[in-house]
Enzyme design. Structure first.
Site, short mmCIF file in Angstrom:
data_model
loop_
_atom_site.label_atom_id
_atom_site.label_comp_id
_atom_site.label_asym_id
_atom_site.label_seq_id
_atom_site.Cartn_x
_atom_site.Cartn_y
_atom_site.Cartn_z
N SER A 26 -1.39 11.85 28.85
CA SER A 26 -2.01 11.39 30.09
C SER A 26 -3.13 10.39 29.84
CB SER A 26 -2.56 12.59 30.88
OG SER A 26 -3.46 13.34 30.09
N GLY A 63 0.77 15.46 30.00
CA GLY A 63 1.12 16.80 29.53
C GLY A 63 1.85 16.83 28.22
N ASN A 91 -3.24 17.53 24.04
CA ASN A 91 -2.69 18.71 24.72
C ASN A 91 -2.43 19.85 23.75
OD1 ASN A 91 -2.57 17.89 27.54
ND2 ASN A 91 -1.09 16.37 26.87
N ASP A 172 -12.09 16.44 36.68
CA ASP A 172 -11.60 17.48 35.76
C ASP A 172 -12.33 17.48 34.42
OD1 ASP A 172 -10.53 15.30 34.38
OD2 ASP A 172 -8.45 15.76 34.89
N HIS A 175 -10.17 13.49 31.86
CA HIS A 175 -9.51 12.19 31.92
C HIS A 175 -10.50 11.10 32.33
CE1 HIS A 175 -6.16 15.08 32.48
NE2 HIS A 175 -5.53 14.22 31.70
#
Length: 203
Positions: A26, A63, A91, A172, A175
């Protein structure tokens, strides 16, 4: 001679366009951002502004793990690709995946690309402190070891300068914002330019 000299100069300035692929998760895909704010788009624009003839395809999948990248590397990196910016592993780290699994998958991606004659620039990741010092040491060692093993240009930490900065990350906290991606691009730019020099020089 009055005609030949300008022709030689003109030819020297017309470099072949290098086609890169940014293979990642991502952070490459541009999660939560407009398409024009994604890392590959901003990096390509920054390189072109510096006179580099280059295109960068966005092969980021949100992801994705290192193993996921290995599963799709053959179709994500088409024939005719001159080089790959490999950004995977975040991840794996967030899920607490055994670092040996991550390293094995990244190594296999690099080996597969090298087998196709496609050089790699490795963008590193670092473990979050809450995973503990042992995990951190094992995970953080992956990228320098792979770079040394395969003779790769390494950008040690993809999120250098923005990790933990609320002003440069989305809500979040994971990112980057558009401005955060700009910071990433500014940080990695010298490494990418070194990579392009290596690609133009050839084996």
């Amino acid at each position: 001679m009055t005609l030949a000299a300008p022709l030689r100069a003109q030819g020297a300035s017309q470099e072949r366009t290098l086609n890169l692929v940014a293979l990642g998760d991502s952070l490459t895909a541009g999660y939560g951002l407009p398409a024009d704010a994604a890392f590959p788009v901003q990096l390509e624009a920054a390189l072109k502004a510096r006179g580099q003839a280059v295109t960068i395809a966005n092969a980021g999948v949100s992801g994705d793990t290192a193993t996921g990248g290995l599963d799709r590397v053959d179709w994500s990196v088409p024939d005719g690709t001159d080089g790959v910016i490999l950004e995977l592993g975040a991840n794996d780290m967030l899920r607490g995946t055994d670092p040996s699994v991550t390293e094995k998958a990244l190594d296999a991606i690099i080996v597969r690309l090298k087998g196709r004659g496609i050089p790699v620039l490795l963008a590193g990741m670092r473990a979050a402190p809450n995973l503990g010092p042992d995990y951190g040491r094992r995970f953080d060692a992956i990228y320098p070891r792979l770079a040394e093993r395969h003779g790769l240009i390494l950008y040690p930490f993809f999120l250098d300068g923005i990790a933990g900065d609320r002003g440069l990350n989305l809500a979040d906290g994971l990112h980057p914002t558009r401005a955060g991606v700009e910071r990433v691009v500014a940080g990695i730019l010298p490494s990418v330019e070194d990579f392009l020099k290596r690609l133009r020089k050839g084996p």
